[in-house]
Design a protein around this motif. Structure first.
Motif, PDB file in Angstrom:
ATOM      1  N   LEU A 123       0.847  -1.190   0.000  1.00 29.45           N
ATOM      2  CA  LEU A 123       0.000   0.000   0.000  1.00 29.45           C
ATOM      3  C   LEU A 123       0.884   1.241   0.000  1.00 29.45           C
ATOM      4  O   LEU A 123       1.841   1.333   0.778  1.00 29.45           O
ATOM      5  CB  LEU A 123      -0.915   0.007   1.219  1.00 29.45           C
ATOM      6  N   ALA A 124       0.560   2.186  -0.872  1.00 24.17           N
ATOM      7  CA  ALA A 124       1.352   3.404  -1.003  1.00 24.17           C
ATOM      8  C   ALA A 124       0.502   4.626  -0.683  1.00 24.17           C
ATOM      9  O   ALA A 124      -0.611   4.767  -1.196  1.00 24.17           O
ATOM     10  CB  ALA A 124       1.913   3.513  -2.416  1.00 24.17           C
ATOM     11  N   ASP A 125       1.028   5.478   0.161  1.00 23.16           N
ATOM     12  CA  ASP A 125       0.455   6.794   0.407  1.00 23.16           C
ATOM     13  C   ASP A 125       1.229   7.759  -0.499  1.00 23.16           C
ATOM     14  O   ASP A 125       2.427   7.975  -0.299  1.00 23.16           O
ATOM     15  CB  ASP A 125       0.639   7.160   1.881  1.00 23.16           C
ATOM     16  N   THR A 126       0.565   8.318  -1.517  1.00 27.06           N
ATOM     17  CA  THR A 126       1.280   9.136  -2.495  1.00 27.06           C
ATOM     18  C   THR A 126       1.835  10.416  -1.888  1.00 27.06           C
ATOM     19  O   THR A 126       2.665  11.087  -2.518  1.00 27.06           O
ATOM     20  CB  THR A 126       0.363   9.486  -3.685  1.00 27.06           C
ATOM     21  N   ALA A 161      -0.970   5.709 -12.339  1.00 26.08           N
ATOM     22  CA  ALA A 161      -0.212   4.485 -12.062  1.00 26.08           C
ATOM     23  C   ALA A 161       1.207   4.574 -12.623  1.00 26.08           C
ATOM     24  O   ALA A 161       2.164   4.125 -11.985  1.00 26.08           O
ATOM     25  CB  ALA A 161      -0.947   3.282 -12.644  1.00 26.08           C
ATOM     26  N   HIS A 162       1.354   5.170 -13.802  1.00 25.30           N
ATOM     27  CA  HIS A 162       2.679   5.282 -14.418  1.00 25.30           C
ATOM     28  C   HIS A 162       3.595   6.164 -13.572  1.00 25.30           C
ATOM     29  O   HIS A 162       4.787   5.859 -13.403  1.00 25.30           O
ATOM     30  CB  HIS A 162       2.557   5.851 -15.832  1.00 25.30           C
ATOM     31  N   ASP A 163       3.061   7.259 -13.040  1.00 25.79           N
ATOM     32  CA  ASP A 163       3.852   8.160 -12.202  1.00 25.79           C
ATOM     33  C   ASP A 163       4.337   7.447 -10.939  1.00 25.79           C
ATOM     34  O   ASP A 163       5.492   7.600 -10.531  1.00 25.79           O
ATOM     35  CB  ASP A 163       3.030   9.389 -11.807  1.00 25.79           C
ATOM     36  N   VAL A 164       3.443   6.679 -10.319  1.00 25.71           N
ATOM     37  CA  VAL A 164       3.816   5.949  -9.104  1.00 25.71           C
ATOM     38  C   VAL A 164       4.879   4.905  -9.429  1.00 25.71           C
ATOM     39  O   VAL A 164       5.856   4.742  -8.689  1.00 25.71           O
ATOM     40  CB  VAL A 164       2.577   5.276  -8.471  1.00 25.71           C
ATOM     41  N   SER A 165       4.706   4.197 -10.539  1.00 24.63           N
ATOM     42  CA  SER A 165       5.675   3.171 -10.929  1.00 24.63           C
ATOM     43  C   SER A 165       7.054   3.772 -11.138  1.00 24.63           C
ATOM     44  O   SER A 165       8.071   3.214 -10.687  1.00 24.63           O
ATOM     45  CB  SER A 165       5.205   2.485 -12.217  1.00 24.63           C
ATOM     46  N   GLN A 166       7.111   4.912 -11.804  1.00 21.95           N
ATOM     47  CA  GLN A 166       8.401   5.562 -12.037  1.00 21.95           C
ATOM     48  C   GLN A 166       9.021   6.055 -10.743  1.00 21.95           C
ATOM     49  O   GLN A 166      10.233   5.920 -10.529  1.00 21.95           O
ATOM     50  CB  GLN A 166       8.233   6.722 -13.020  1.00 21.95           C
ATOM     51  N   ALA A 167       8.212   6.649  -9.880  1.00 21.79           N
ATOM     52  CA  ALA A 167       8.730   7.190  -8.622  1.00 21.79           C
ATOM     53  C   ALA A 167       9.317   6.093  -7.741  1.00 21.79           C
ATOM     54  O   ALA A 167      10.294   6.327  -7.010  1.00 21.79           O
ATOM     55  CB  ALA A 167       7.622   7.933  -7.878  1.00 21.79           C
ATOM     56  N   LEU A 168       8.742   4.890  -7.806  1.00 25.11           N
ATOM     57  CA  LEU A 168       9.215   3.776  -6.980  1.00 25.11           C
ATOM     58  C   LEU A 168      10.228   2.907  -7.711  1.00 25.11           C
ATOM     59  O   LEU A 168      10.694   1.901  -7.149  1.00 25.11           O
ATOM     60  CB  LEU A 168       8.030   2.911  -6.537  1.00 25.11           C
ATOM     61  N   THR A 169      10.561   3.273  -8.961  1.00 25.47           N
ATOM     62  CA  THR A 169      11.492   2.500  -9.803  1.00 25.47           C
ATOM     63  C   THR A 169      11.161   1.010  -9.774  1.00 25.47           C
ATOM     64  O   THR A 169      12.010   0.165  -9.504  1.00 25.47           O
ATOM     65  CB  THR A 169      12.960   2.734  -9.382  1.00 25.47           C
ATOM     66  N   LEU A 170       9.904   0.694 -10.064  1.00 24.97           N
ATOM     67  CA  LEU A 170       9.451  -0.691 -10.025  1.00 24.97           C
ATOM     68  C   LEU A 170       9.984  -1.467 -11.221  1.00 24.97           C
ATOM     69  O   LEU A 170      10.224  -0.908 -12.297  1.00 24.97           O
ATOM     70  CB  LEU A 170       7.920  -0.747 -10.048  1.00 24.97           C
ATOM     71  N   ASP A 171      10.175  -2.770 -11.018  1.00 22.21           N
ATOM     72  CA  ASP A 171      10.549  -3.632 -12.126  1.00 22.21           C
ATOM     73  C   ASP A 171       9.441  -3.619 -13.178  1.00 22.21           C
ATOM     74  O   ASP A 171       8.252  -3.479 -12.860  1.00 22.21           O
ATOM     75  CB  ASP A 171      10.772  -5.071 -11.652  1.00 22.21           C
ATOM     76  N   ARG A 172       9.838  -3.781 -14.419  1.00 23.85           N
ATOM     77  CA  ARG A 172       8.855  -3.796 -15.502  1.00 23.85           C
ATOM     78  C   ARG A 172       7.829  -4.904 -15.284  1.00 23.85           C
ATOM     79  O   ARG A 172       8.181  -6.035 -14.946  1.00 23.85           O
ATOM     80  CB  ARG A 172       9.564  -4.017 -16.831  1.00 23.85           C
ATOM     81  N   GLY A 173       6.574  -4.560 -15.446  1.00 26.64           N
ATOM     82  CA  GLY A 173       5.501  -5.540 -15.288  1.00 26.64           C
ATOM     83  C   GLY A 173       4.883  -5.566 -13.911  1.00 26.64           C
ATOM     84  O   GLY A 173       3.863  -6.244 -13.705  1.00 26.64           O
ATOM     85  N   CYS A 179      -6.519   2.743  -5.558  1.00 21.50           N
ATOM     86  CA  CYS A 179      -7.556   2.121  -4.751  1.00 21.50           C
ATOM     87  C   CYS A 179      -8.002   3.034  -3.623  1.00 21.50           C
ATOM     88  O   CYS A 179      -7.379   4.058  -3.334  1.00 21.50           O
ATOM     89  CB  CYS A 179      -7.059   0.789  -4.172  1.00 21.50           C
ATOM     90  N   ASP A 180      -9.100   2.644  -3.002  1.00 20.77           N
ATOM     91  CA  ASP A 180      -9.579   3.256  -1.762  1.00 20.77           C
ATOM     92  C   ASP A 180      -9.609   2.142  -0.732  1.00 20.77           C
ATOM     93  O   ASP A 180     -10.460   1.244  -0.803  1.00 20.77           O
ATOM     94  CB  ASP A 180     -10.973   3.852  -1.963  1.00 20.77           C
ATOM     95  N   ALA A 181      -8.673   2.153   0.200  1.00 19.40           N
ATOM     96  CA  ALA A 181      -8.537   1.055   1.163  1.00 19.40           C
ATOM     97  C   ALA A 181      -9.774   0.888   2.036  1.00 19.40           C
ATOM     98  O   ALA A 181      -9.961  -0.162   2.653  1.00 19.40           O
ATOM     99  CB  ALA A 181      -7.306   1.277   2.045  1.00 19.40           C
ATOM    100  N   ARG A 182     -10.631   1.879   2.087  1.00 18.20           N
ATOM    101  CA  ARG A 182     -11.843   1.798   2.917  1.00 18.20           C
ATOM    102  C   ARG A 182     -12.957   1.031   2.231  1.00 18.20           C
ATOM    103  O   ARG A 182     -13.923   0.605   2.890  1.00 18.20           O
ATOM    104  CB  ARG A 182     -12.341   3.210   3.247  1.00 18.20           C
ATOM    105  N   ASP A 183     -12.840   0.868   0.911  1.00 11.32           N
ATOM    106  CA  ASP A 183     -13.920   0.295   0.112  1.00 11.32           C
ATOM    107  C   ASP A 183     -13.657  -1.182  -0.170  1.00 11.32           C
ATOM    108  O   ASP A 183     -12.612  -1.534  -0.720  1.00 11.32           O
ATOM    109  CB  ASP A 183     -14.058   1.067  -1.199  1.00 11.32           C
TER     110      ASP A 183
END
Length: 211
Positions: A123-126, A161-173, A179-183
């Motif tokens: 879970l990520a808090d942006t 999603a693309h911005d978050v992926s780049q910021a976290l330097t996630l592996d491709r794929g 999401c809303d964790a409350r729902d």
């Protein structure tokens, strides 16, 4: 609960089995990780079909060095062990959800919890993406399939999603899901994406063990 990740076609095949045949049911373990205040407990409580085990206490002054509350002014509790819940995704497929405790004194539990896990949700808090790096690094290093779920807090800026992926330097794929964790429906969708991703990852490793 200790079964390894399975290819999607195996998981989906359970839908067509006789519901009365209890031996065909799959029960898999999923870890819910992330930084302090990202919504781990909230997600587990929202989706769990049983009363979720809650392992939090009110924050005291002694907790402040470990639990940085910057950007989470409403957060008044901290994990003292692990959260636990269960959800049935579909007939014959259930997930046990284990919330990984964040504070440094509990890191030793992660190796135990990850044994036999299908995968993990980070879970990520942006507003505090840097809090995700320890969990992301842990799962990447151990080649445990995971998805990143960007918890959209009310009033905070929404990132793609693309911005978050780049910021976290996630592996491709590596999937990123908003999401809303409350729902409950939103949380369930995150878990379904994890099942799909873990199935694809496992199938790819069977084809190419060195990959």
């Amino acid at each position: 609960m200790t079964q390894p990740a399975l290819p999607r076609e195996v998981i989906m095949a359970s839908d067509h089995s006789d519901a009365r045949d209890q031996t065909s049911a799959l029960t898999l373990k999923v870890l819910i990780a992330g930084g302090f205040g990202a919504g781990k407990t909230t997600l587990i409580r929202a989706v769990s079909e049983i009363r979720a085990l809650r392992a939090e206490e009110r924050l005291g002054e002694a907790d402040r060095p470990a639990d940085d509350t910057h950007g989470t002014v409403r957060k008044v509790t901290t994990a003292v062990a692990m959260d636990f819940g269960r959800i049935t995704i579909r007939s014959g497929l259930s997930l046990y959800l284990f919330g990984t405790p964040g504070p440094d004194p509990f890191w030793f539990l992660w190796d135990e919890l990850s044994q036999g896990a299908l995968g993990a949700v980070v879970l990520a808090d942006t507003r505090r993406l840097e809090d995700c790096f320890p969990a992301v690094g842990y799962f990447q290093h151990r080649r445990i399939p995971f998805v990143v779920a960007a918890n959209c807090f009310p009033g905070s800026r929404t990132y793609g999603a693309h911005d978050v992926s780049q910021a976290l330097t996630l592996d491709r794929g590596t999937p990123v899901v908003l999401c809303d964790a409350r729902d409950r429906d939103s949380g369930k969708e995150v878990l379904i994406r994890l099942i799909e991703h873990a199935g694809r990852t496992h199938a790819a490793r069977l084809r190419d063990p060195a990959g």
